[in-house]
Design a protein around this motif. Structure first.
Motif, PDB file in Angstrom:
ATOM      1  N   THR A  74     -31.709  25.163  -8.862  1.00  0.00           N
ATOM      2  CA  THR A  74     -30.730  26.077  -8.151  1.00  0.00           C
ATOM      3  C   THR A  74     -30.691  26.175  -6.744  1.00  0.00           C
ATOM      4  OG1 THR A  74     -31.045  27.516 -10.001  1.00  0.00           O
ATOM      5  CG2 THR A  74     -29.646  28.627  -8.320  1.00  0.00           C
ATOM      6  N   SER A  75     -31.617  26.233  -6.212  1.00  0.00           N
ATOM      7  CA  SER A  75     -31.644  26.074  -4.640  1.00  0.00           C
ATOM      8  C   SER A  75     -31.233  24.507  -3.898  1.00  0.00           C
ATOM      9  CB  SER A  75     -33.039  26.257  -4.075  1.00  0.00           C
ATOM     10  OG  SER A  75     -33.111  26.181  -2.742  1.00  0.00           O
ATOM     11  N   TYR A  76     -31.609  23.593  -4.709  1.00  0.00           N
ATOM     12  CA  TYR A  76     -31.130  22.374  -4.160  1.00  0.00           C
ATOM     13  C   TYR A  76     -29.447  22.079  -4.234  1.00  0.00           C
ATOM     14  CZ  TYR A  76     -30.521  17.335  -3.483  1.00  0.00           C
ATOM     15  OH  TYR A  76     -30.034  16.046  -2.978  1.00  0.00           O
ATOM     16  N   LEU A  77     -28.819  22.752  -5.242  1.00  0.00           N
ATOM     17  CA  LEU A  77     -27.399  22.483  -5.432  1.00  0.00           C
ATOM     18  C   LEU A  77     -26.539  23.628  -4.712  1.00  0.00           C
ATOM     19  CD1 LEU A  77     -27.442  22.099  -9.364  1.00  0.00           C
ATOM     20  CD2 LEU A  77     -26.934  20.323  -7.475  1.00  0.00           C
ATOM     21  N   SER A  78     -27.392  24.590  -4.427  1.00  0.00           N
ATOM     22  CA  SER A  78     -26.368  25.590  -3.788  1.00  0.00           C
ATOM     23  C   SER A  78     -26.947  25.687  -2.189  1.00  0.00           C
ATOM     24  CB  SER A  78     -26.823  27.065  -4.366  1.00  0.00           C
ATOM     25  OG  SER A  78     -28.139  27.381  -4.033  1.00  0.00           O
ATOM     26  N   GLU A  79     -27.649  25.108  -1.741  1.00  0.00           N
ATOM     27  CA  GLU A  79     -28.248  25.177  -0.359  1.00  0.00           C
ATOM     28  C   GLU A  79     -28.475  24.001   0.345  1.00  0.00           C
ATOM     29  OE1 GLU A  79     -30.802  28.394   2.139  1.00  0.00           O
ATOM     30  OE2 GLU A  79     -31.013  28.282   0.054  1.00  0.00           O
ATOM     31  N   GLU A  80     -28.043  23.560   1.316  1.00  0.00           N
ATOM     32  CA  GLU A  80     -28.505  22.310   1.965  1.00  0.00           C
ATOM     33  C   GLU A  80     -29.868  22.571   2.607  1.00  0.00           C
ATOM     34  OE1 GLU A  80     -25.994  20.609   4.741  1.00  0.00           O
ATOM     35  OE2 GLU A  80     -24.196  20.905   3.528  1.00  0.00           O
ATOM     36  N   TRP A  81     -30.643  21.421   2.948  1.00  0.00           N
ATOM     37  CA  TRP A  81     -31.943  21.246   3.556  1.00  0.00           C
ATOM     38  C   TRP A  81     -31.781  22.177   4.852  1.00  0.00           C
ATOM     39  CZ3 TRP A  81     -36.321  20.429   1.136  1.00  0.00           C
ATOM     40  CH2 TRP A  81     -37.516  20.191   1.929  1.00  0.00           C
ATOM     41  N   ASN A  82     -32.646  22.907   5.186  1.00  0.00           N
ATOM     42  CA  ASN A  82     -32.578  23.667   6.522  1.00  0.00           C
ATOM     43  C   ASN A  82     -34.028  23.780   7.033  1.00  0.00           C
ATOM     44  OD1 ASN A  82     -33.857  26.286   5.382  1.00  0.00           O
ATOM     45  ND2 ASN A  82     -31.822  26.308   4.275  1.00  0.00           N
ATOM     46  N   ILE A  83     -33.979  24.515   8.198  1.00  0.00           N
ATOM     47  CA  ILE A  83     -35.217  24.864   8.890  1.00  0.00           C
ATOM     48  C   ILE A  83     -36.190  25.469   8.240  1.00  0.00           C
ATOM     49  CG2 ILE A  83     -36.024  25.571  11.125  1.00  0.00           C
ATOM     50  CD1 ILE A  83     -33.635  24.714  12.600  1.00  0.00           C
ATOM     51  N   ILE A 116     -22.649  32.871  -3.778  1.00  0.00           N
ATOM     52  CA  ILE A 116     -21.365  32.383  -4.858  1.00  0.00           C
ATOM     53  C   ILE A 116     -21.888  31.204  -5.193  1.00  0.00           C
ATOM     54  CG2 ILE A 116     -19.165  31.485  -4.771  1.00  0.00           C
ATOM     55  CD1 ILE A 116     -18.251  33.786  -2.828  1.00  0.00           C
ATOM     56  N   ARG A 117     -22.273  30.065  -4.230  1.00  0.00           N
ATOM     57  CA  ARG A 117     -22.819  29.016  -4.387  1.00  0.00           C
ATOM     58  C   ARG A 117     -23.977  28.931  -5.536  1.00  0.00           C
ATOM     59  NH1 ARG A 117     -21.890  27.343   1.118  1.00  0.00           N
ATOM     60  NH2 ARG A 117     -24.281  27.759   1.527  1.00  0.00           N
ATOM     61  N   LYS A 118     -24.880  29.701  -5.226  1.00  0.00           N
ATOM     62  CA  LYS A 118     -26.139  29.914  -5.998  1.00  0.00           C
ATOM     63  C   LYS A 118     -25.854  30.391  -7.472  1.00  0.00           C
ATOM     64  CE  LYS A 118     -30.621  31.986  -6.230  1.00  0.00           C
ATOM     65  NZ  LYS A 118     -31.543  32.926  -5.484  1.00  0.00           N
ATOM     66  N   GLY A 119     -24.807  31.408  -7.519  1.00  0.00           N
ATOM     67  CA  GLY A 119     -24.222  31.756  -8.965  1.00  0.00           C
ATOM     68  C   GLY A 119     -23.650  30.846  -9.883  1.00  0.00           C
ATOM     69  N   ILE A 120     -22.802  30.096  -9.032  1.00  0.00           N
ATOM     70  CA  ILE A 120     -21.950  28.857  -9.668  1.00  0.00           C
ATOM     71  C   ILE A 120     -23.139  27.700 -10.318  1.00  0.00           C
ATOM     72  CG2 ILE A 120     -20.353  27.097  -9.508  1.00  0.00           C
ATOM     73  CD1 ILE A 120     -18.825  28.870  -7.686  1.00  0.00           C
ATOM     74  N   ALA A 121     -24.065  27.467  -9.247  1.00  0.00           N
ATOM     75  CA  ALA A 121     -24.993  26.501  -9.733  1.00  0.00           C
ATOM     76  C   ALA A 121     -26.120  27.026 -11.027  1.00  0.00           C
ATOM     77  CB  ALA A 121     -25.993  26.233  -8.485  1.00  0.00           C
ATOM     78  N   GLN A 122     -26.028  28.137 -11.044  1.00  0.00           N
ATOM     79  CA  GLN A 122     -27.190  28.861 -12.117  1.00  0.00           C
ATOM     80  C   GLN A 122     -26.315  28.818 -13.223  1.00  0.00           C
ATOM     81  OE1 GLN A 122     -27.885  32.760 -10.321  1.00  0.00           O
ATOM     82  NE2 GLN A 122     -30.027  32.153 -10.198  1.00  0.00           N
ATOM     83  N   ILE A 123     -24.883  29.009 -13.358  1.00  0.00           N
ATOM     84  CA  ILE A 123     -24.027  28.795 -14.535  1.00  0.00           C
ATOM     85  C   ILE A 123     -24.057  27.501 -15.100  1.00  0.00           C
ATOM     86  CG2 ILE A 123     -21.868  29.202 -15.295  1.00  0.00           C
ATOM     87  CD1 ILE A 123     -21.530  31.529 -13.458  1.00  0.00           C
ATOM     88  N   LEU A 124     -23.748  26.499 -14.234  1.00  0.00           N
ATOM     89  CA  LEU A 124     -23.574  25.101 -14.525  1.00  0.00           C
ATOM     90  C   LEU A 124     -24.844  24.492 -15.253  1.00  0.00           C
ATOM     91  CD1 LEU A 124     -21.523  23.575 -11.579  1.00  0.00           C
ATOM     92  CD2 LEU A 124     -20.837  24.111 -13.947  1.00  0.00           C
ATOM     93  N   ILE A 125     -25.972  24.853 -14.455  1.00  0.00           N
ATOM     94  CA  ILE A 125     -27.391  24.398 -15.057  1.00  0.00           C
ATOM     95  C   ILE A 125     -27.474  24.973 -16.248  1.00  0.00           C
ATOM     96  CG2 ILE A 125     -29.813  24.484 -14.689  1.00  0.00           C
ATOM     97  CD1 ILE A 125     -29.191  24.579 -11.315  1.00  0.00           C
TER      98      ILE A 125
END
Length: 200
Positions: free
Chosen positions: A55-64, A16-25
């Protein structure tokens, strides 16, 4: 926006976060109506890492996982050619580039770069206007930033001697029995393993 549910709610939230980020960008870069989108998409030049990374940066936090993939790429010199980052590395490299920009120039710089990219129809000029760096300057600075980060990270880790850690001396059988599923913690300070006692 296309999403699916596989029983994993965390994965659904990511989608959902990724989809919204893609639409906004897409709205910010290409405009709202079809005419604007067609004209802007043909004239706008973006590097391969720009959209997937943003898209990855806006939808997902930095992770391992991202950190490990980036570390592997940086230490194995996969990112030496900044303008030719492989498609398979585009998400990880792009995510780390946007993280570098935010860490060094602030969060507001992301939306400003996207806006200037749309206005000038060129990603490099967007970076140049907002942070004062073109891609020839940004690439080495970004790479050096992460090289130093990973080099300093490894200095604090204790290196384990494999011969001592992965086998167990059995006095009755006079043999070294293997430890299985040996794992080192992310900070390198502890480890876990399985030892089958019935072998003894």
């Amino acid at each position: 926006m296309f999403i699916y549910f596989d029983g994993n709610t965390i994965e659904l939230q990511k989608q959902i976060r990724k989809g919204i980020a893609q639409i906004l960008i897409s709205e910010m870069l290409y405009g709202g109506n079809i005419q604007e989108k067609v004209s802007n998409s043909t004239l706008l030049t973006l590097p391969d890492w720009f959209l997937p990374g943003l898209t990855s940066y806006l939808s997902e936090e930095w992770n391992i996982q991202i950190d490990n993939d980036l570390k592997d790429g940086v230490l194995n010199n996969r990112f030496k050619k900044f303008n030719r980052i492989a498609e398979s590395d585009a998400v990880v490299a792009g995510h780390s580039i946007w993280k570098y920009v935010v860490d060094n120039y602030g969060m507001a710089s992301v939306s400003n770069i996207v806006y200037m990219t749309r206005v000038n129809r060129n990603a490099e000029s967007g970076f140049m206007y907002i942070i004062g760096l073109d891609f020839k300057e940004l690439g080495p600075l970004w790479l050096e930033y992460y090289k130093n980060l990973y080099k300093n990270e490894d200095l604090n880790k204790e290196i384990f001697d494999k011969e001592e850690v992965v086998t167990h001396k059995n006095k009755k059988r006079k043999a070294n029995l293997p430890y299985t599923q040996f794992k080192v913690s992310p900070d390198g300070k502890s480890y876990a393993y399985i030892l089958y006692r019935d072998w003894e």
